[in-house]
Structure formats: C-alpha cells, structure tokens
Design a protein around this motif. Structure first.
Motif, short mmCIF file in Angstrom:
data_model
loop_
_atom_site.label_atom_id
_atom_site.label_comp_id
_atom_site.label_asym_id
_atom_site.label_seq_id
_atom_site.Cartn_x
_atom_site.Cartn_y
_atom_site.Cartn_z
N LYS A 42 0.84 -1.21 0.00
CA LYS A 42 0.00 0.00 0.00
C LYS A 42 0.87 1.25 0.00
CE LYS A 42 -3.79 2.20 2.49
NZ LYS A 42 -3.45 3.28 3.37
N GLU A 46 1.11 4.16 -2.86
CA GLU A 46 0.96 5.58 -2.56
C GLU A 46 2.13 6.37 -3.13
OE1 GLU A 46 0.60 5.53 1.69
OE2 GLU A 46 -1.57 5.20 1.62
N LYS A 51 -4.30 6.82 -6.17
CA LYS A 51 -5.18 7.59 -5.29
C LYS A 51 -6.18 6.74 -4.51
CE LYS A 51 -3.57 11.41 -7.17
NZ LYS A 51 -2.20 11.64 -6.83
#
Length: 74
Positions: A42, A46, A51
């Motif tokens: 994750k 990012e 998004k």
C-alpha cells in the motif's frame, strides 16, 4: 477503465508502474482503484501516485473478492 487492479506482490506493482511510465498511462490509471494485500505494498502504491488504494485481508482470491464486493463495486 478497469473496475480495479489487483496486486498480490510488490514486484508486480513495480513492473506495472514501469510500464505505465513508459507508455505514459499514469494519468489515465492513477485514479483506478487498486487492491493490495499488505501495508508495505500500500505504501509503495501511494509512492507511485495511486489515489484509491484498498487493503485486502490477505493475498488470496477470497481477500481480493471481499474488497471488490464490499468497497470497490458497492
């Protein structure tokens, strides 16, 4: 655009990102929901500018399907 993109491992995300950059697809795909199985992946997503990142409980099909049904396709 696809409904979502699933990344079970970070290496797949790395490769996908390189292809996005090469083919100049980042703006078209950065808003597509992606599903990842860990906090580490994750954070990587990012950093690549995605998004809409959803965290699955694991890298199994059931974990990805649960996120698709309950969060992405609702």
């Amino acid at each position: 655009n696809p409904a979502a993109i699933l990344f079970a491992i970070g290496e797949t995300l790395d490769n996908f990102y390189r292809h996005m950059q090469r083919d100049k697809l980042q703006r078209q795909l950065e808003g597509v929901p992606i599903i990842v199985p860990s906090e580490r992946i994750k954070l990587l997503a990012e950093g690549y500018g995605f998004k809409k990142i959803f965290l699955a409980v694991n890298a199994g099909a059931e974990g990805f399907l649960q996120v698709l049904e309950q969060q992405v396709l609702k």
